[in-house]
Write a protein that holds these residues in place. Structure first.
Motif, PDB file in Angstrom:
ATOM      1  N   PRO A  49       0.834  -1.197   0.000  1.00  0.00           N
ATOM      2  CA  PRO A  49       0.000   0.000   0.000  1.00  0.00           C
ATOM      3  C   PRO A  49       0.875   1.256   0.000  1.00  0.00           C
ATOM      4  O   PRO A  49       1.982   1.246   0.537  1.00  0.00           O
ATOM      5  N   ILE A  50       0.380   2.316  -0.607  1.00  0.00           N
ATOM      6  CA  ILE A  50       1.139   3.566  -0.688  1.00  0.00           C
ATOM      7  C   ILE A  50       1.104   4.291   0.649  1.00  0.00           C
ATOM      8  O   ILE A  50       0.047   4.460   1.250  1.00  0.00           O
ATOM      9  N   ASP A  51       2.277   4.719   1.114  1.00  0.00           N
ATOM     10  CA  ASP A  51       2.443   5.488   2.355  1.00  0.00           C
ATOM     11  C   ASP A  51       1.868   4.807   3.588  1.00  0.00           C
ATOM     12  O   ASP A  51       1.430   5.468   4.532  1.00  0.00           O
ATOM     13  N   ALA A  52       1.880   3.479   3.605  1.00  0.00           N
ATOM     14  CA  ALA A  52       1.422   2.733   4.778  1.00  0.00           C
ATOM     15  C   ALA A  52       2.485   1.695   5.131  1.00  0.00           C
ATOM     16  O   ALA A  52       2.963   0.987   4.251  1.00  0.00           O
ATOM     17  N   PRO A  53       2.878   1.603   6.388  1.00  0.00           N
ATOM     18  CA  PRO A  53       3.902   0.627   6.772  1.00  0.00           C
ATOM     19  C   PRO A  53       3.382  -0.796   6.657  1.00  0.00           C
ATOM     20  O   PRO A  53       2.251  -1.090   7.022  1.00  0.00           O
ATOM     21  N   THR A  54       4.223  -1.694   6.127  1.00  0.00           N
ATOM     22  CA  THR A  54       3.876  -3.105   5.986  1.00  0.00           C
ATOM     23  C   THR A  54       4.960  -3.940   6.651  1.00  0.00           C
ATOM     24  O   THR A  54       6.145  -3.773   6.362  1.00  0.00           O
ATOM     25  N   LYS A  55       4.561  -4.821   7.545  1.00  0.00           N
ATOM     26  CA  LYS A  55       5.515  -5.659   8.259  1.00  0.00           C
ATOM     27  C   LYS A  55       5.857  -6.887   7.409  1.00  0.00           C
ATOM     28  O   LYS A  55       4.971  -7.549   6.870  1.00  0.00           O
ATOM     29  N   VAL A  56       7.153  -7.199   7.290  1.00  0.00           N
ATOM     30  CA  VAL A  56       7.627  -8.423   6.639  1.00  0.00           C
ATOM     31  C   VAL A  56       8.667  -9.063   7.560  1.00  0.00           C
ATOM     32  O   VAL A  56       9.297  -8.375   8.361  1.00  0.00           O
ATOM     33  N   THR A  57       8.822 -10.367   7.450  1.00  0.00           N
ATOM     34  CA  THR A  57       9.786 -11.088   8.273  1.00  0.00           C
ATOM     35  C   THR A  57      10.745 -11.845   7.371  1.00  0.00           C
ATOM     36  O   THR A  57      10.319 -12.523   6.444  1.00  0.00           O
ATOM     37  N   LEU A  58      12.022 -11.710   7.642  1.00  0.00           N
ATOM     38  CA  LEU A  58      13.060 -12.397   6.885  1.00  0.00           C
ATOM     39  C   LEU A  58      14.095 -12.911   7.869  1.00  0.00           C
ATOM     40  O   LEU A  58      14.632 -12.134   8.673  1.00  0.00           O
ATOM     41  N   PHE A  59      14.377 -14.216   7.831  1.00  0.00           N
ATOM     42  CA  PHE A  59      15.331 -14.839   8.751  1.00  0.00           C
ATOM     43  C   PHE A  59      15.003 -14.497  10.209  1.00  0.00           C
ATOM     44  O   PHE A  59      15.860 -14.107  10.997  1.00  0.00           O
ATOM     45  N   ASP A  60      13.751 -14.620  10.566  1.00  0.00           N
ATOM     46  CA  ASP A  60      13.268 -14.384  11.931  1.00  0.00           C
ATOM     47  C   ASP A  60      13.490 -12.955  12.428  1.00  0.00           C
ATOM     48  O   ASP A  60      13.523 -12.700  13.626  1.00  0.00           O
ATOM     49  N   THR A  61      13.684 -12.017  11.514  1.00  0.00           N
ATOM     50  CA  THR A  61      13.814 -10.612  11.864  1.00  0.00           C
ATOM     51  C   THR A  61      12.687  -9.839  11.202  1.00  0.00           C
ATOM     52  O   THR A  61      12.422 -10.025  10.014  1.00  0.00           O
ATOM     53  N   ASP A  62      12.003  -9.008  11.967  1.00  0.00           N
ATOM     54  CA  ASP A  62      10.888  -8.212  11.432  1.00  0.00           C
ATOM     55  C   ASP A  62      11.412  -6.912  10.833  1.00  0.00           C
ATOM     56  O   ASP A  62      12.274  -6.250  11.415  1.00  0.00           O
ATOM     57  N   TYR A  63      10.856  -6.572   9.664  1.00  0.00           N
ATOM     58  CA  TYR A  63      11.174  -5.326   8.975  1.00  0.00           C
ATOM     59  C   TYR A  63       9.876  -4.617   8.632  1.00  0.00           C
ATOM     60  O   TYR A  63       8.811  -5.236   8.589  1.00  0.00           O
ATOM     61  N   VAL A  64       9.964  -3.324   8.391  1.00  0.00           N
ATOM     62  CA  VAL A  64       8.824  -2.556   7.920  1.00  0.00           C
ATOM     63  C   VAL A  64       9.202  -1.985   6.553  1.00  0.00           C
ATOM     64  O   VAL A  64      10.302  -1.482   6.367  1.00  0.00           O
ATOM     65  N   VAL A  65       8.286  -2.125   5.590  1.00  0.00           N
ATOM     66  CA  VAL A  65       8.509  -1.631   4.232  1.00  0.00           C
ATOM     67  C   VAL A  65       7.423  -0.602   3.933  1.00  0.00           C
ATOM     68  O   VAL A  65       6.250  -0.822   4.235  1.00  0.00           O
ATOM     69  N   VAL A  66       7.821   0.525   3.339  1.00  0.00           N
ATOM     70  CA  VAL A  66       6.869   1.582   2.984  1.00  0.00           C
ATOM     71  C   VAL A  66       7.052   1.935   1.512  1.00  0.00           C
ATOM     72  O   VAL A  66       8.169   2.243   1.081  1.00  0.00           O
ATOM     73  N   ARG A  67       5.982   1.850   0.771  1.00  0.00           N
ATOM     74  CA  ARG A  67       5.982   2.300  -0.621  1.00  0.00           C
ATOM     75  C   ARG A  67       5.608   3.776  -0.601  1.00  0.00           C
ATOM     76  O   ARG A  67       4.547   4.164  -0.120  1.00  0.00           O
ATOM     77  N   ARG A  68       6.491   4.618  -1.120  1.00  0.00           N
ATOM     78  CA  ARG A  68       6.302   6.064  -1.009  1.00  0.00           C
ATOM     79  C   ARG A  68       5.507   6.624  -2.182  1.00  0.00           C
ATOM     80  O   ARG A  68       5.679   6.212  -3.324  1.00  0.00           O
ATOM     81  N   SER A  69       4.647   7.575  -1.907  1.00  0.00           N
ATOM     82  CA  SER A  69       3.806   8.197  -2.936  1.00  0.00           C
ATOM     83  C   SER A  69       4.609   9.108  -3.857  1.00  0.00           C
ATOM     84  O   SER A  69       4.133   9.485  -4.919  1.00  0.00           O
TER      85      SER A  69
END
Length: 92
Positions: A49-69
């Motif tokens: 989603p645009i300008d909304a934080p999205t949680k993803v997990t890689l190798f048991d570590t949580d990350y937040v990804v933001v698609r910028r408008s």
């Protein structure tokens, strides 16, 4: 996943897992490969989603990804506030 089950000491479908040898114990040219120093795809840009934080997990570590408008490349950070250790993906 099987790797996380091994780290946690759980058993697999084949029976108890043996201890995973350290990289220094494994011979050959791949002994020093650092899995955490590589780039990995975590999501399709079109699925974020645009300008909304999205949680993803890689190798048991949580990350937040933001698609910028603004059209810039998506931003990815470790999913924790450095001050309060709160999850950034909660958007607070």
């Amino acid at each position: 996943s099987t790797a996380s089950a091994r780290r946690a000491g759980r058993t697999s479908a084949r029976g108890p897992c043996a201890a995973i040898p350290a990289a220094s114990e494994v011979g050959g040219q791949h002994a020093a490969f650092d899995w955490l120093a590589q780039w990995y795809p975590v999501a399709w840009e079109r699925d974020l989603p645009i300008d909304a934080p999205t949680k993803v997990t890689l190798f048991d570590t949580d990350y937040v990804v933001v698609r910028r408008s603004t059209g810039e490349a998506p931003l990815c950070l470790e999913d924790r506030c450095p001050h309060r250790l709160a999850a950034l993906s909660e958007g607070r």
